[in-house]
Design an enzyme around this catalytic site. Sequence first.
Site, mmCIF file in Angstrom:
data_model
loop_
_atom_site.group_PDB
_atom_site.id
_atom_site.type_symbol
_atom_site.label_atom_id
_atom_site.label_comp_id
_atom_site.label_asym_id
_atom_site.label_seq_id
_atom_site.Cartn_x
_atom_site.Cartn_y
_atom_site.Cartn_z
ATOM 1 N N CYS A 103 0.847 -1.208 0.000
ATOM 2 C CA CYS A 103 0.000 0.000 0.000
ATOM 3 C C CYS A 103 0.881 1.257 0.000
ATOM 4 C CB CYS A 103 -0.933 -0.012 1.207
ATOM 5 S SG CYS A 103 -1.991 1.453 1.192
ATOM 6 N N ASN A 207 -0.177 -9.146 -10.973
ATOM 7 C CA ASN A 207 -1.297 -8.194 -10.832
ATOM 8 C C ASN A 207 -0.954 -6.863 -11.501
ATOM 9 O OD1 ASN A 207 -2.123 -5.934 -8.261
ATOM 10 N ND2 ASN A 207 -3.699 -6.846 -9.547
HETATM 11 C C1 LIG Z 1 -9.902 1.672 -4.624
HETATM 12 C C2 LIG Z 1 -8.721 0.750 -4.443
HETATM 13 C C3 LIG Z 1 -8.458 0.219 -3.193
HETATM 14 C C4 LIG Z 1 -7.367 -0.655 -2.999
HETATM 15 N N1 LIG Z 1 -7.183 -1.224 -1.766
HETATM 16 C C5 LIG Z 1 -6.201 -2.166 -1.609
HETATM 17 C C6 LIG Z 1 -6.070 -2.904 -0.394
HETATM 18 O O1 LIG Z 1 -6.841 -2.728 0.573
HETATM 19 N N2 LIG Z 1 -5.059 -3.814 -0.322
HETATM 20 C C7 LIG Z 1 -4.207 -4.051 -1.360
HETATM 21 O O2 LIG Z 1 -3.315 -4.907 -1.254
HETATM 22 N N3 LIG Z 1 -4.312 -3.390 -2.526
HETATM 23 C C8 LIG Z 1 -5.295 -2.475 -2.678
HETATM 24 N N4 LIG Z 1 -5.453 -1.857 -3.892
HETATM 25 C C9 LIG Z 1 -4.579 -2.241 -5.023
HETATM 26 C C10 LIG Z 1 -5.225 -3.389 -5.828
HETATM 27 O O3 LIG Z 1 -5.382 -4.545 -5.039
HETATM 28 C C11 LIG Z 1 -4.365 -3.750 -7.063
HETATM 29 O O4 LIG Z 1 -3.108 -4.188 -6.616
HETATM 30 C C12 LIG Z 1 -4.179 -2.583 -8.010
HETATM 31 O O5 LIG Z 1 -5.397 -1.887 -8.234
HETATM 32 C C13 LIG Z 1 -3.607 -3.044 -9.368
HETATM 33 O O6 LIG Z 1 -4.418 -4.009 -9.967
HETATM 34 P P1 LIG Z 1 -5.491 -3.641 -11.144
HETATM 35 O O7 LIG Z 1 -4.714 -2.915 -12.216
HETATM 36 O O8 LIG Z 1 -6.047 -4.941 -11.575
HETATM 37 O O9 LIG Z 1 -6.490 -2.720 -10.497
HETATM 38 C C14 LIG Z 1 -6.503 -0.967 -4.085
HETATM 39 C C15 LIG Z 1 -6.780 -0.412 -5.345
HETATM 40 C C16 LIG Z 1 -7.862 0.424 -5.543
HETATM 41 C C17 LIG Z 1 -8.138 0.976 -6.913
#
Ligand SMILES: Cc1cc2nc3c(=O)[nH]c(=O)nc-3n(C[C@H](O)[C@H](O)[C@H](O)COP(=O)(O)O)c2cc1C
Length: 318
Positions: A103, A207
């Site tokens: 994070c 991811n």
């Molecule tokens: C609104 C939002 C909240 C997120 N909250 C978390 C979280 O609580 N824990 C975490 O490991 N990643 C969190 N992420 C990151 C996502 O898990 C992910 O790693 C990131 O969005 C990239 O993947 P994507 O391109 O498929 O969205 C968050 C992302 C977004 C957009």
Amino acid sequence: MSNFWKKINKPITALAPMDDVTDFVFREIIATIVKPDVLFTEFASADGLFSNGSEKVERKLLFSEIQKPIVAQIWGSNPENFKKAAKLIAELGFDGIDINMGCPDRSIMSKNSGAALINNKDLVGKLIQETRKGSSKLSLSVKTRLDMNPDLTKEWISFLLSQNIDTLIIHGRTAKAMSKGQADWEEIGKAVEIKNKINPEIILIGNGDIKNYKEVEEKHKNYGVDGVMIGRGIFNNPWVFEKSESVNERTKDEYIKLLVTHTKLFNDKWGKDKNFHEMKKFFKIYVKGFKGANILRQKLMQIKNYEEFCSVISSFRE
Ligand SMILES: Cc1cc2nc3c(=O)[nH]c(=O)nc-3n(C[C@H](O)[C@H](O)[C@H](O)COP(=O)(O)O)c2cc1C
């Protein structure tokens, strides 16, 4: 210990943890329409679970049988609380526990947590060890990002792969990049090579920026990841985990039906605990791409409660 990750056919699909998004209700919706292999909770503060106001944190750890296998994600930096959290999470019936080491939020990093743990090997070693002590039966995963210093990513990934973990999830961005630019799948591919050399038993999940199942298969084939985690792709398409390419475009009625189901469940589950305004961020997922969508969305953004929602929807359906 039974490691549920090992029982899933590859490529494994997982719904990413997203704070204030992948709550009990949204996970229930996704598990009902097209379920990924694994679901993750929003991140829960390990310290928060054992302090005043823990009810708010515990809410993040609610789940139903249809959401299984499900992994609870925790964040923090206190090894003792990680041990206690693992014990609690096992008692609640989760299949796995995941430690957030990615994070980029300043408020989290300033507490030595999230992405601030990257390459903090002494502390990370202790956190993993104590989590294991808390429960021997949960699968243990780490979700992390690339190091901000490109020369140190290899060191960080090699370190994690030498730890007593079952699964490693890599978001192919640095903390500095936040959600900007493109995820670096080449770096994820390099992590797979390291894993194959030093600890092939660990499941490696990539991811970043994946929008459909075809891309899941491509990443599995091209980079050798065991699976793929999808986050924001779900905003674009709630049926994102659909494997068949032959599914027609979803109709307006299907979107509206899902909107109504989600909003009703939100009201039933969180009516007393969450402000109805928190539901509004989901409206754009369902109300788009059909005639009248813009006007309907504008109306929905102005409502104050579930009753007003029902009235806007029934006049739209007339
Ligand atoms: C609104 C939002 C909240 C997120 N909250 C978390 C979280 O609580 N824990 C975490 O490991 N990643 C969190 N992420 C990151 C996502 O898990 C992910 O790693 C990131 O969005 C990239 O993947 P994507 O391109 O498929 O969205 C968050 C992302 C977004 C957009």
